[in-house]
Design an enzyme around this catalytic site. Structure first.
Site, PDB file in Angstrom:
ATOM      1  N   ILE A 151       0.373   8.590  -3.389  1.00 39.64           N
ATOM      2  CA  ILE A 151      -0.750   8.373  -2.474  1.00 39.64           C
ATOM      3  C   ILE A 151      -2.060   8.485  -3.238  1.00 39.64           C
ATOM      4  CG2 ILE A 151      -1.849   9.100  -0.331  1.00 39.64           C
ATOM      5  CD1 ILE A 151       0.757  10.510   0.422  1.00 39.64           C
ATOM      6  N   THR A 152      -2.941   7.517  -3.082  1.00 36.29           N
ATOM      7  CA  THR A 152      -4.271   7.595  -3.691  1.00 36.29           C
ATOM      8  C   THR A 152      -5.248   8.232  -2.701  1.00 36.29           C
ATOM      9  OG1 THR A 152      -5.010   5.395  -2.928  1.00 36.29           O
ATOM     10  CG2 THR A 152      -3.802   5.498  -5.018  1.00 36.29           C
ATOM     11  N   GLY A 212      -9.050  14.330   4.047  1.00 37.50           N
ATOM     12  CA  GLY A 212      -8.871  13.262   5.018  1.00 37.50           C
ATOM     13  C   GLY A 212      -7.453  12.739   5.174  1.00 37.50           C
ATOM     14  N   TYR A 252     -18.368  -3.890   2.625  1.00 41.11           N
ATOM     15  CA  TYR A 252     -17.224  -3.144   3.149  1.00 41.11           C
ATOM     16  C   TYR A 252     -16.257  -4.084   3.858  1.00 41.11           C
ATOM     17  CZ  TYR A 252     -14.537   0.379   5.709  1.00 41.11           C
ATOM     18  OH  TYR A 252     -13.519   1.146   6.214  1.00 41.11           O
TER      19      TYR A 252
END
Length: 314
Positions: free
Chosen positions: A26-27, A32, A183
């Protein structure tokens, strides 16, 4: 297709599952959604590799997980997605330390930051959110191919509706920079990447993109009060109910990506965009998707451009 709902938590999604022996990578695990996903998966017995730019913060996150999951099988690794040399270094480290990867969760990201460039000269949001994960996935494909049923889960956002990708000017060299447009482009790129990865390796791996929902996390640290108000106005205008933006808890926010990483019923939905623990439908509002996200010619063109920019191919 799923019995889970908007309020379902990641823990509910994996209730009853035994993930012992499976390797999840997982990056963006210092806080969070990344930290919560790592915690929930480790609690079900998975071996979780936590990848993050800040080694000290990553160790602190691992300690927090172990405080609630004492036997968590965790390892922490330094990875800066805004630096292709860091991606290269981590991939070499991974080849030495892992014999396979069952699930790669491309979770990390930046949101609405002021104009900046990665170490390699790419616009920061496109370079980190898309190109960094593109390069990482490409470098880790040999390990993914060693798993029996590998998956790649790539975090996107309902923010994809702001803009499709711009293949002619991906780094805002000729276009006035707008943090929201940047974004939106990067989040659409995440969806295009997931779909093209599924197409190119159909039958060999499962690739999915995910909208986690609106969650108050450190991802929004660059946003001004005006930008937050603009986001709320945009969400309200596109909402069929008129309610606008509805925030989720962190536990519910992590549910869809954990569901994407583990649910057996998703094997027939390769390349799809998910929201609220279901395959998303077209439409307005927070979980509907814009029609530009499924476009094979654009997906192929973005893949080829990404290969050229990062100098590697999956």
């Amino acid at each position: 297709m799923s019995s889970f709902k908007r309020e379902s938590t990641a823990e509910e999604v994996v209730d009853g599952l035994d993930l012992s022996g499976q390797v999840f990578m997982i990056t963006g695990t210092t806080s969070g959604l990344g930290e919560e996903s790592a915690r929930v998966l480790a609690a079900r017995g998975a071996r979780v590799a936590m990848l993050a730019r800040n080694p000290e913060a990553n160790l602190e996150a691992a300690d927090r997980i172990r405080s609630s999951v004492p036997d968590a099988n965790l390892s922490t690794h330094q990875l800066d997605l805004s630096d292709l040399s860091s991606v290269e270094s981590f991939a070499a480290e991974a080849a030495d330390q892992f014999d396979r990867i069952d699930v790669l969760m491309n979770n990390a990201g930046v949101m609405c930051c002021p104009f900046g460039q990665t170490s390699d000269g790419f616009e920061m949001q496109f370079g980190t959110n898309h190109l960094g994960h593109f390069a990482l996935t490409a470098r880790l494909m040999p390990l993914l191919h060693q798993a029996d049923n590998p998956r790649v889960v790539t975090l996107s956002s309902g923010g994809h509706r702001i803009s499709d990708v711009d293949l002619d000017d991906p780094n805002f060299e000729h276009t006035p920079y707008d943090p929201w447009v940047a974004y939106g482009r990067s989040k659409t790129a995440n969806i295009h990447f997931a779909a093209e990865l599924a197409r190119r390796f159909d039958g060999e791996l499962l690739s999915l993109s995910v909208h986690p929902g609106a969650i108050p996390t450190k991802l929004g640290r660059h946003m001004t009060k005006e930008m937050i108000e603009g986001m709320r106005d945009r969400a309200k205008a596109s909402s069929s109910s008129g309610q606008g933006l509805q925030y989720k808890t962190l536990e519910s926010g992590a549910a869809t990506q954990v569901w994407a990483a583990t649910a057996p019923e998703l094997t027939d939905h390769n390349g799809k965009y998910l929201a609220d623990c279901n395959v998303a439908e077209p439409g307005t509002g927070e979980i509907g998707y814009a029609p530009h996200i499924y476009n094979p010619p654009t997906e192929t063109a973005l893949w080829k451009l990404s290969e050229h920019l990062v100098g590697s191919s999956a």
